[in-house]
Each structure stands twice: as C-alpha cells, then as structure tokens.
Design a protein around this motif. Structure first.
Motif, PDB file in Angstrom:
ATOM      1  N   THR A 160       0.833  -1.207   0.000  1.00 32.63           N
ATOM      2  CA  THR A 160       0.000   0.000   0.000  1.00 32.63           C
ATOM      3  C   THR A 160       0.866   1.254   0.000  1.00 32.63           C
ATOM      4  O   THR A 160       0.585   2.223  -0.723  1.00 32.63           O
ATOM      5  CB  THR A 160      -0.934  -0.002   1.223  1.00 32.63           C
ATOM      6  OG1 THR A 160      -1.719  -1.196   1.203  1.00 32.63           O
ATOM      7  CG2 THR A 160      -1.839   1.200   1.230  1.00 32.63           C
ATOM      8  N   ALA A 191       2.448   1.564  -3.467  1.00 34.79           N
ATOM      9  CA  ALA A 191       1.437   1.969  -4.448  1.00 34.79           C
ATOM     10  C   ALA A 191       1.067   3.438  -4.273  1.00 34.79           C
ATOM     11  O   ALA A 191       0.850   4.153  -5.258  1.00 34.79           O
ATOM     12  CB  ALA A 191       0.198   1.092  -4.317  1.00 34.79           C
ATOM     13  N   GLY A 192       1.002   3.904  -3.038  1.00 31.71           N
ATOM     14  CA  GLY A 192       0.702   5.315  -2.792  1.00 31.71           C
ATOM     15  C   GLY A 192       1.794   6.220  -3.318  1.00 31.71           C
ATOM     16  O   GLY A 192       1.516   7.263  -3.927  1.00 31.71           O
ATOM     17  N   ALA A 214       3.911   5.492  -5.744  1.00 38.69           N
ATOM     18  CA  ALA A 214       3.891   5.406  -7.207  1.00 38.69           C
ATOM     19  C   ALA A 214       2.737   6.222  -7.771  1.00 38.69           C
ATOM     20  O   ALA A 214       2.892   6.914  -8.790  1.00 38.69           O
ATOM     21  CB  ALA A 214       3.788   3.942  -7.641  1.00 38.69           C
ATOM     22  N   GLY A 215       1.586   6.177  -7.120  1.00 38.55           N
ATOM     23  CA  GLY A 215       0.443   6.961  -7.576  1.00 38.55           C
ATOM     24  C   GLY A 215       0.693   8.449  -7.456  1.00 38.55           C
ATOM     25  O   GLY A 215       0.324   9.230  -8.343  1.00 38.55           O
ATOM     26  N   LEU A 263       2.930   9.361 -10.245  1.00 41.08           N
ATOM     27  CA  LEU A 263       2.232   9.297 -11.523  1.00 41.08           C
ATOM     28  C   LEU A 263       1.341  10.521 -11.718  1.00 41.08           C
ATOM     29  O   LEU A 263       1.325  11.125 -12.787  1.00 41.08           O
ATOM     30  CB  LEU A 263       1.394   8.009 -11.588  1.00 41.08           C
ATOM     31  CG  LEU A 263       0.609   7.781 -12.866  1.00 41.08           C
ATOM     32  CD1 LEU A 263       1.579   7.486 -14.000  1.00 41.08           C
ATOM     33  CD2 LEU A 263      -0.349   6.625 -12.687  1.00 41.08           C
ATOM     34  N   PHE A 264       0.599  10.911 -10.682  1.00 35.53           N
ATOM     35  CA  PHE A 264      -0.299  12.053 -10.805  1.00 35.53           C
ATOM     36  C   PHE A 264       0.442  13.380 -10.650  1.00 35.53           C
ATOM     37  O   PHE A 264      -0.036  14.417 -11.106  1.00 35.53           O
ATOM     38  CB  PHE A 264      -1.420  11.971  -9.766  1.00 35.53           C
ATOM     39  CG  PHE A 264      -2.427  10.910 -10.079  1.00 35.53           C
ATOM     40  CD1 PHE A 264      -3.152  10.931 -11.254  1.00 35.53           C
ATOM     41  CD2 PHE A 264      -2.643   9.861  -9.203  1.00 35.53           C
ATOM     42  CE1 PHE A 264      -4.076   9.954 -11.553  1.00 35.53           C
ATOM     43  CE2 PHE A 264      -3.560   8.874  -9.488  1.00 35.53           C
ATOM     44  CZ  PHE A 264      -4.286   8.914 -10.666  1.00 35.53           C
TER      45      PHE A 264
END
Length: 79
Positions: A45, A48-49, A51-52, A55-56
């Motif tokens: 988690t 992923a946070g 990486a997100g 990405l954004f």
C-alpha cells in the motif's frame, strides 16, 4: 595502562562497557502467515501510494508551453 575516564553521573553507565553477559537471548518468534500477509499488504500500500503520487504529480512538474495569447481580463480590453 588504564586511562581514567571522565566522571559519569551514573555508575552503571561507566561500567556498561565492562559488562559481558553469558546469557543468550531467546530466539525470535516466527511471524504467522497472517502477520506476514498484513506486513506485506501495508508495504504494498505504501509503495502503491508513492507510485500513484509520482504518476499524478509528474504532469504538474512538466514545464508548460507559454500560451499564444496572454490572458487578460475583459475589463482591460477597452483601454
């Protein structure tokens, strides 16, 4: 032979470097499957946070092209 050290307010701190224990600590308990899965899920988690967010956030960090027409308010058009 032995150099005197600075005085220490607590005697056990001064003697700590001379103390050696012959008692071995107990072996660490193995993680259960549930604990292992929970730690893996938390780690996934977090990754992923990050990486997100990357990405954004990347489009906002890209240099944008200057607009063809400078933005002005309608009130300044008649001047």
């Amino acid at each position: 032979m032995f150099r005197r050290r600075e005085p220490v307010p607590f005697a056990f701190v001064a003697e700590a470097d001379r103390f050696r224990s012959n008692v071995t600590p107990p072996p660490r308990e193995r993680l259960s499957r549930t604990q292992l899965a929970a730690r893996s899920l938390v780690g996934l988690t977090v990754v992923a946070g990050l990486a997100g967010a990357l990405l954004f956030g990347m489009p906002a960090l890209q240099p944008s092209k200057a607009p063809a027409k400078s933005q002005q308010s309608e009130a300044s058009e008649g001047r």
